[in-house]
Design a protein around this motif. Structure first.
Motif, mmCIF file in Angstrom:
data_model
loop_
_atom_site.group_PDB
_atom_site.id
_atom_site.type_symbol
_atom_site.label_atom_id
_atom_site.label_comp_id
_atom_site.label_asym_id
_atom_site.label_seq_id
_atom_site.Cartn_x
_atom_site.Cartn_y
_atom_site.Cartn_z
ATOM 1 N N LYS A 145 21.858 25.487 24.609
ATOM 2 C CA LYS A 145 22.490 24.769 23.505
ATOM 3 C C LYS A 145 23.251 25.773 22.632
ATOM 4 O O LYS A 145 22.788 26.892 22.416
ATOM 5 C CB LYS A 145 21.410 24.048 22.691
ATOM 6 C CG LYS A 145 21.914 23.344 21.465
ATOM 7 C CD LYS A 145 20.746 22.725 20.713
ATOM 8 C CE LYS A 145 21.177 22.252 19.357
ATOM 9 N NZ LYS A 145 20.051 21.786 18.559
ATOM 10 N N ASN A 146 24.427 25.385 22.152
ATOM 11 C CA ASN A 146 25.268 26.181 21.250
ATOM 12 C C ASN A 146 25.759 27.488 21.858
ATOM 13 O O ASN A 146 26.181 28.381 21.137
ATOM 14 C CB ASN A 146 24.559 26.474 19.926
ATOM 15 C CG ASN A 146 24.305 25.219 19.133
ATOM 16 O OD1 ASN A 146 25.140 24.315 19.088
ATOM 17 N ND2 ASN A 146 23.147 25.139 18.509
ATOM 18 N N LYS B 210 26.222 20.900 21.990
ATOM 19 C CA LYS B 210 25.640 20.851 20.642
ATOM 20 C C LYS B 210 24.281 20.154 20.613
ATOM 21 O O LYS B 210 23.590 20.206 19.609
ATOM 22 C CB LYS B 210 26.591 20.131 19.684
ATOM 23 C CG LYS B 210 27.954 20.781 19.589
ATOM 24 C CD LYS B 210 27.859 22.171 19.018
ATOM 25 C CE LYS B 210 29.241 22.790 18.901
ATOM 26 N NZ LYS B 210 29.177 24.203 18.601
ATOM 27 N N HIS B 211 23.903 19.486 21.715
ATOM 28 C CA HIS B 211 22.645 18.738 21.764
ATOM 29 C C HIS B 211 21.891 19.078 23.042
ATOM 30 O O HIS B 211 22.495 19.337 24.072
ATOM 31 C CB HIS B 211 22.908 17.230 21.720
ATOM 32 C CG HIS B 211 23.713 16.799 20.538
ATOM 33 N ND1 HIS B 211 23.178 16.709 19.279
ATOM 34 C CD2 HIS B 211 25.012 16.447 20.427
ATOM 35 C CE1 HIS B 211 24.112 16.315 18.440
ATOM 36 N NE2 HIS B 211 25.248 16.149 19.107
ATOM 37 N N THR B 212 20.560 19.065 22.961
ATOM 38 C CA THR B 212 19.744 19.241 24.158
ATOM 39 C C THR B 212 19.639 17.911 24.891
ATOM 40 O O THR B 212 19.882 16.850 24.329
ATOM 41 C CB THR B 212 18.328 19.747 23.799
ATOM 42 O OG1 THR B 212 17.708 18.794 22.935
ATOM 43 C CG2 THR B 212 18.376 21.110 23.128
#
Length: 124
Positions: free
Chosen positions: A59-60, A103-105
């Motif tokens: 993520k990210n 941006k999200h798991t």
């Protein structure tokens, strides 16, 4: 004697039917693809499906996913990552790089343009 032979035939048909149902169930519902953990980049070969078909990314973190299409089938001439709003044409024998910064798991599928072949991106 004739009744016994008919019973054996029915048993053989029943066994093959059960074996067919069990193997179909395993192939479509229980078969787990091996997950490839990706650091910065990964190459996915498009040839009768996707290899590897399941990747795990952070993520990210920016990840480069390179698709290399080796299958001339028109079904596999594009890849769709609907959750990321990405649809890319995959020319034959040319690398196409997609950069993702999720941006999200979660689990995010990707498919061919006809939704017949599937893969999965797992964001952790």
């Amino acid at each position: 004697m004739g009744v016994l032979i008919m019973a054996i035939d029915k048993i053989i048909v029943l066994l093959f039917s059960v074996l067919g149902v069990v193997s179909t169930y395993w192939f479509f519902l229980l078969k787990k693809d091996s997950e490839v953990v990706v650091n910065d980049s990964v190459q996915i070969i498009v040839d009768g499906g996707y290899t590897p078909s399941t990747i795990s990314i952070q993520k990210n973190k920016s990840t480069a996913i390179t698709f290399l299409r080796k299958d001339a089938s028109s079904c596999l001439d594009e890849v769709v990552l609907s959750d990321f709003k990405i649809r890319k044409y995959l020319p034959l024998n040319k690398k196409v790089v997609i950069h993702l910064v999720p941006k999200h798991t979660g689990e995010f599928p990707f498919t061919c343009g006809m939704n017949m072949f599937h893969g999965k991106i797992i964001v952790v």
